[in-house]
Design an enzyme around this catalytic site. Structure first.
Site, PDB file in Angstrom:
ATOM      1  CG  ASP A  31       5.864   3.737   0.414  1.00  0.00           C
ATOM      2  OD1 ASP A  31       4.665   3.491   0.177  1.00  0.00           O
ATOM      3  OD2 ASP A  31       6.235   4.495   1.340  1.00  0.00           O
ATOM      4  CE1 TYR A  76      -2.342   3.280   2.526  1.00  0.00           C
ATOM      5  CE2 TYR A  76      -3.703   2.529   0.709  1.00  0.00           C
ATOM      6  CZ  TYR A  76      -3.424   3.454   1.692  1.00  0.00           C
ATOM      7  OH  TYR A  76      -4.230   4.562   1.836  1.00  0.00           O
ATOM      8  CE  LYS A  79       2.568   4.807   7.982  1.00  0.00           C
ATOM      9  NZ  LYS A  79       1.179   4.794   8.472  1.00  0.00           N
TER      10      LYS A  79
HETATM   11  P1  KE4 Z   1      -0.701   8.442   4.332  1.00  0.00           P
HETATM   12  O1  KE4 Z   1      -1.197   9.133   3.089  1.00  0.00           O
HETATM   13  O2  KE4 Z   1      -1.782   7.619   5.015  1.00  0.00           O
HETATM   14  O3  KE4 Z   1       0.014   9.396   5.288  1.00  0.00           O
HETATM   15  O4  KE4 Z   1       0.444   7.420   3.910  1.00  0.00           O
HETATM   16  C1  KE4 Z   1       0.134   6.422   2.957  1.00  0.00           C
HETATM   17  C2  KE4 Z   1       1.134   5.286   3.078  1.00  0.00           C
HETATM   18  C3  KE4 Z   1       2.135   5.177   2.133  1.00  0.00           C
HETATM   19  N1  KE4 Z   1       3.061   4.189   2.195  1.00  0.00           N
HETATM   20  C4  KE4 Z   1       3.043   3.294   3.216  1.00  0.00           C
HETATM   21  C5  KE4 Z   1       4.092   2.225   3.256  1.00  0.00           C
HETATM   22  C6  KE4 Z   1       2.043   3.360   4.219  1.00  0.00           C
HETATM   23  O5  KE4 Z   1       2.041   2.448   5.230  1.00  0.00           O
HETATM   24  C7  KE4 Z   1       1.067   4.369   4.156  1.00  0.00           C
HETATM   25  C8  KE4 Z   1      -0.053   4.490   5.171  1.00  0.00           C
HETATM   26  N2  KE4 Z   1      -0.146   3.408   6.093  1.00  0.00           N
HETATM   27  C9  KE4 Z   1      -1.473   3.102   6.612  1.00  0.00           C
HETATM   28  C10 KE4 Z   1      -1.320   2.047   7.724  1.00  0.00           C
HETATM   29  N3  KE4 Z   1      -1.080   0.774   7.191  1.00  0.00           N
HETATM   30  C11 KE4 Z   1      -2.192   4.312   7.071  1.00  0.00           C
HETATM   31  C12 KE4 Z   1      -3.366   4.059   8.004  1.00  0.00           C
HETATM   32  C13 KE4 Z   1      -4.630   4.610   7.405  1.00  0.00           C
HETATM   33  O6  KE4 Z   1      -4.825   4.487   6.173  1.00  0.00           O
HETATM   34  O7  KE4 Z   1      -5.421   5.165   8.193  1.00  0.00           O
END
Ligand code: KE4
Length: 429
Positions: free
Chosen positions: A238, A144, A266
């Site tokens: 990523d 993701y 994060k």
């Molecule tokens: P954000 O746009 O949610 O800040 O980041 C996206 C993203 C990109 N790349 C990786 C490897 C990520 O884990 C994420 C976001 N992680 C999820 C948790 N598995 C966010 C939690 C959520 O969607 O509320």
């Protein structure tokens, strides 16, 4: 456990916010029941609006590597807020955060700050397409990278949890440029590269966290690096989740594989919205205002969020020993879980990378999305709620990672193990 107020507020929330949440994974749909509305967090603890206290093993999905609101972050935010929050103009703080990232992440020579991981990954792909003048990207089933259209093809995290790994609303004209390979299967990558000469980038979570934790095996990352170098494809790591989490320099430092571009989020925001993408100078200089590739953001690099991120990274930079402490805590927890599994004769798969891990309720080795999907999600849901009732706050989906923080104590880890033993007794005896 009394959760009347969360139940009440959740009903109200659903009137104003789709699903009552601002990010789908929070809705508890994968485990059932009512999501707990949290009032405050401090260190390793969170308290919900009904007053229930939990040891938090989610940590806002990764940012809180030092625990909730460490003193250094609180004072950085309070100091900055006296001078304002955002000016739409450059500030010294964002230069200092960028400098820290360039110093700490091995492959990053220049970096652009944004407001989320999604902004970072979508911008990195646009840059890769411009730099290579090619259009296709390869991603991996179960990984993701945020909710950018091109990524919502066989995606992980919430998309996987809700069974919409390929989201409606993504036009076929765009989805066709996203090729999907299998994590840890280098032949699936070779085949795509051999049959497609229009590949701009391969984007990967170097250690996957969004199908649950899945680590690369058999020199998978090294082989990806070679394929990209030989075929003029940019390699994008990523590291939104792994950056500053599994090592100071992230997965690229741990495995000694340098990508062309890295995305971050994060931890670098210290709990406030900060994302970043960076890499080789010759690639990054293509970005506006120097180059033609447009990317922008009203609140990008805003001094309030950046002050929190700068405080965290400076602390990590000056205290590398925290990774030794995090490893010791994580190993203690892993050993306790494995002992519990042994005592109930359960050979479930526990994948760990540093202070992030996933206990898969399957006896298969989990090396990719297909094997992750063999996990018993119903059993996970029962486990989740029984642990929650015992004051342990776990990810509300089998396909997410547990995050340990520097603030978790040995006593809290031993308490987790004791509570898990009780839950396994209820589930398996
Ligand atoms: P954000 O746009 O949610 O800040 O980041 C996206 C993203 C990109 N790349 C990786 C490897 C990520 O884990 C994420 C976001 N992680 C999820 C948790 N598995 C966010 C939690 C959520 O969607 O509320």
């Amino acid at each position: 456990m009394k959760i009347d107020y969360s139940v009440k507020i959740f009903e109200e929330a659903k009137k104003y916010i789709p699903g009552g949440v601002n990010s789908p994974v929070r809705a508890f749909k994968a485990v059932g029941g009512t999501p707990l509305f949290i009032r405050r967090g401090l260190g390793s603890r969170i308290v919900d609006i009904d007053g229930n206290e939990f040891i938090d093993f989610v940590g806002s999905w990764g940012p809180h590597i030092l625990g909730h609101i460490p003193k250094i972050v609180k004072s950085a935010i309070l100091e900055q807020i006296e001078n304002g929050t955002s000016f739409g103009a450059p500030t010294v703080q964002e230069v200092r955060l960028a400098q820290l990232i360039c110093e700490m992440v091995p492959s990053v020579e220049m970096v652009r700050l944004v407001n989320s991981g999604t902004e970072a990954t979508m911008s990195a792909v646009r840059l890769a397409r411009a730099f290579t003048r090619k259009n296709k990207i390869i991603k991996f089933a179960g990984c993701y990278h945020g909710h950018f259209d091109s990524f919502l093809v066989s995606a992980g995290s919430g998309a996987l949890t809700f069974g919409v790994p390929t989201s409606p609303g993504v036009p076929e004209s765009l989805a066709k440029d996203t090729l999907v390979a299998r994590f840890n299967d280098i032949d699936s990558v070779y085949t795509l590269v051999k049959n497609n000469h229009d590949i701009a980038a391969i984007i990967i979570e170097p250690i996957a966290g969004n199908m649950g934790v899945v680590t690369p095996i058999n020199n998978f990352l090294e082989k990806l690096r070679d394929i990209c170098t030989e075929n003029s494809i940019l390699l994008i790591f990523d590291e939104v989740m792994t950056g500053f989490r599994i090592a100071m320099g992230g997965a690229q430092q741990k495995f000694g594989v340098l990508p062309d571009l890295t995305t971050l989020g994060k931890v670098i925001g210290g709990g406030l919205p900060v994302g970043a993408f960076g890499g080789k100078r010759e690639i990054m200089e293509l970005l506006a205002p120097n180059g033609p590739v447009y990317q922008a953001g009203t609140l990008s690099g805003n001094p309030l969020a950046v002050s929190a991120g700068q405080a965290i990274l400076k602390f990590i930079h000056d205290n590398p020993h925290i990774y030794i402490a995090l490893e010791n805590k994580s190993k203690l927890l892993e050993d306790g879980i494995r002992e519990n599994l042994r005592r109930f004769n359960k050979n479930f798969t526990l994948n760990r990378a540093g202070s992030m891990f996933t206990l898969f309720f399957t006896e298969k080795l989990v090396v990719d999305l297909d094997s992750a999907m063999t996990a018993d999600t119903q059993l996970y849901a029962q486990y989740f709620h029984k642990m929650l009732e015992r004051g342990i706050y776990l990810p509300c989906s089998q396909f997410e990672a547990v995050f340990l923080s520097y603030s978790h104590t040995e006593e809290e880890i031993k308490h987790f193990i004791k509570m898990q033993y009780e839950v396994f007794k209820e589930l398996f005896e």
